[in-house]
Design an enzyme around this catalytic site. Structure first.
Site, PDB file in Angstrom:
ATOM      1  N   LYS A  12       0.842  -1.205   0.000  1.00 32.17           N
ATOM      2  CA  LYS A  12       0.000   0.000   0.000  1.00 32.17           C
ATOM      3  C   LYS A  12       0.874   1.251   0.000  1.00 32.17           C
ATOM      4  O   LYS A  12       1.058   1.907   1.032  1.00 32.17           O
ATOM      5  CB  LYS A  12      -0.951  -0.028   1.201  1.00 32.17           C
ATOM      6  CG  LYS A  12      -2.123   0.922   1.057  1.00 32.17           C
ATOM      7  CD  LYS A  12      -3.187   0.590   2.071  1.00 32.17           C
ATOM      8  CE  LYS A  12      -4.260   1.642   2.171  1.00 32.17           C
ATOM      9  NZ  LYS A  12      -5.032   1.849   0.955  1.00 32.17           N
ATOM     10  N   GLU A  37      -8.983  -4.260 -10.077  1.00 30.37           N
ATOM     11  CA  GLU A  37      -9.733  -3.651  -8.965  1.00 30.37           C
ATOM     12  C   GLU A  37     -10.134  -2.236  -9.342  1.00 30.37           C
ATOM     13  O   GLU A  37      -9.825  -1.759 -10.436  1.00 30.37           O
ATOM     14  CB  GLU A  37      -8.887  -3.672  -7.684  1.00 30.37           C
ATOM     15  CG  GLU A  37      -7.576  -2.931  -7.822  1.00 30.37           C
ATOM     16  CD  GLU A  37      -6.627  -3.112  -6.627  1.00 30.37           C
ATOM     17  OE1 GLU A  37      -7.098  -3.321  -5.503  1.00 30.37           O
ATOM     18  OE2 GLU A  37      -5.411  -3.008  -6.847  1.00 30.37           O
ATOM     19  N   LEU A  90      -4.460  -4.760  -4.283  1.00 34.20           N
ATOM     20  CA  LEU A  90      -4.257  -4.517  -2.860  1.00 34.20           C
ATOM     21  C   LEU A  90      -5.093  -5.529  -2.077  1.00 34.20           C
ATOM     22  O   LEU A  90      -6.236  -5.816  -2.446  1.00 34.20           O
ATOM     23  CB  LEU A  90      -4.697  -3.097  -2.488  1.00 34.20           C
ATOM     24  CG  LEU A  90      -4.368  -2.778  -1.030  1.00 34.20           C
ATOM     25  CD1 LEU A  90      -2.883  -2.513  -0.857  1.00 34.20           C
ATOM     26  CD2 LEU A  90      -5.167  -1.598  -0.533  1.00 34.20           C
TER      27      LEU A  90
HETATM   28  N1  PMP Z   1      -7.627  -1.507  -3.721  1.00 30.19           N
HETATM   29  C1  PMP Z   1      -7.015  -0.315  -3.791  1.00 30.19           C
HETATM   30  C2  PMP Z   1      -6.191   0.000  -4.981  1.00 30.19           C
HETATM   31  C3  PMP Z   1      -7.163   0.620  -2.747  1.00 30.19           C
HETATM   32  O1  PMP Z   1      -6.537   1.822  -2.818  1.00 30.19           O
HETATM   33  C4  PMP Z   1      -7.999   0.304  -1.647  1.00 30.19           C
HETATM   34  C5  PMP Z   1      -8.245   1.294  -0.543  1.00 30.19           C
HETATM   35  N2  PMP Z   1      -7.097   1.659   0.123  1.00 30.19           N
HETATM   36  C6  PMP Z   1      -8.611  -0.970  -1.615  1.00 30.19           C
HETATM   37  C7  PMP Z   1      -8.406  -1.833  -2.671  1.00 30.19           C
HETATM   38  C8  PMP Z   1      -9.481  -1.386  -0.456  1.00 30.19           C
HETATM   39  O2  PMP Z   1      -8.727  -1.703   0.655  1.00 30.19           O
HETATM   40  P1  PMP Z   1      -9.304  -1.550   2.128  1.00 30.19           P
HETATM   41  O3  PMP Z   1     -10.553  -2.390   2.182  1.00 30.19           O
HETATM   42  O4  PMP Z   1      -8.249  -2.084   2.995  1.00 30.19           O
HETATM   43  O5  PMP Z   1      -9.598  -0.099   2.323  1.00 30.19           O
END
Ligand code: PMP
Length: 286
Positions: free
Chosen positions: A150, A182, A206
């Site tokens: 991240k 995504e 992610l």
């Molecule tokens: N994919 C990406 C590219 C993201 O930036 C995020 C949000 N940070 C997510 C998925 C979702 O992750 P989370 O549920 O941990 O917020």
């Protein structure tokens, strides 16, 4: 009210918070981040975010500036100081400020930079958008190959949001080798019958903290979960689609590239999963 933010051990008014121009986050996007949502003044799934943060740091050989328990205290203190009832806490850690700009990492004893701030979002849980759903376009996924870390390299996702805005929709789903990876800042799902289909974990996406929780709740609700790549054609023929993220929770997707998905309104499975997610995660919020 001016926000109180946290920078390298100090709580400061936002106007007084400063980071060096040599900070590697600024010069090289050499930093990682987390966004944790706050509902009823409590942190949603802090443990999940802390675990992913430790992994992101370790994948980049970056030192943690403090323990995860200390980080929890900083999160809680910011919630209290800024009287956040609903909203988010943004956390960023970078490899710190070297004495000059150099591609080579600075000495290992260079202190990392840590910044946290709050974003107040009243109505986050009871978001009216969840009742009508969002529209997305698809765009080519042009990000780097380690999307499982991240990092703060968010230029392409930001461009993707602007492409969506220019097309008059809410967000973009990214496509690579014919399959959806995504959303710009969320994980993507389709529903066919009783089966939820979402991209399998790997370097391509992610590893969403909300994704992990939602898939667990889906299984408990007797839904079938398939973690595999899916194509745009499958998505267009799906009964439902939705996204998940720490701030959107579960958000129905009702249109992709101008084509209505299912009945063109939020589907029963996405709607139910949103309810379950909010209910269950609030029960264990810290
Ligand atoms: N994919 C990406 C590219 C993201 O930036 C995020 C949000 N940070 C997510 C998925 C979702 O992750 P989370 O549920 O941990 O917020």
């Amino acid at each position: 009210m001016s926000r109180t933010v946290y920078v390298n051990g100090e709580y400061l008014p936002e106007a007084e918070a400063k980071v060096s121009i040599f900070d590697r986050g600024f010069l090289f996007a050499d930093g990682v981040y987390e966004v944790t949502s706050v509902l009823n003044g409590k942190l949603i799934d802090f443990a999940g975010h802390a675990k992913r943060l430790e992994r992101s740091l370790s994948e980049l050989d970056m030192a943690a500036p403090c323990t995860m328990d200390e980080l929890l205290d900083v999160h809680r203190e910011l919630v209290a100081l800024n009287q956040i009832d609903e909203g988010m806490i943004y956390l960023q850690i970078t490899r710190g400020a070297a004495t000059d700009r150099d591609f080579v990492f600075p000495p290992a004893d260079t202190p990392p930079t840590i910044v946290l701030f709050t974003q107040s979002k009243p109505g986050l849980a009871d978001n009216p958008v969840a009742k009508r759903g969002i529209k997305v376009i698809t765009i080519e996924d042009q990000r780097w190959g380690r999307r499982d870390i991240k990092t703060v390299q968010l230029l392409y996702p930001s461009l993707g949001k602007m492409m969506a805005k220019a097309a008059g929709v809410d967000d973009a789903w990214m496509v690579e080798d014919g399959a959806i990876t995504e959303g710009t800042s969320n994980n993507a799902y389709i529903v066919k019958g009783n089966t939820i289909i979402t991209r399998n974990l790997g370097n391509e996406i992610l590893h969403g903290i909300t994704r992990a929780a939602v898939l667990r709740f889906a299984t408990e609700a007797q839904l079938k979960v398939e973690e595999r790549p899916f194509t745009l054609e499958e998505a267009l023929a799906a009964d439902e689609a939705f996204i998940t993220s720490a701030s959107a929770f579960v958000m129905p997707v009702v249109e992709i590239d101008g084509t209505a998905i299912g009945a063109g309104k939020p589907g029963p499975i996405a709607t139910r999963l949103r309810e379950i997610y909010l209910e269950e995660s609030m029960k264990v919020a810290v």
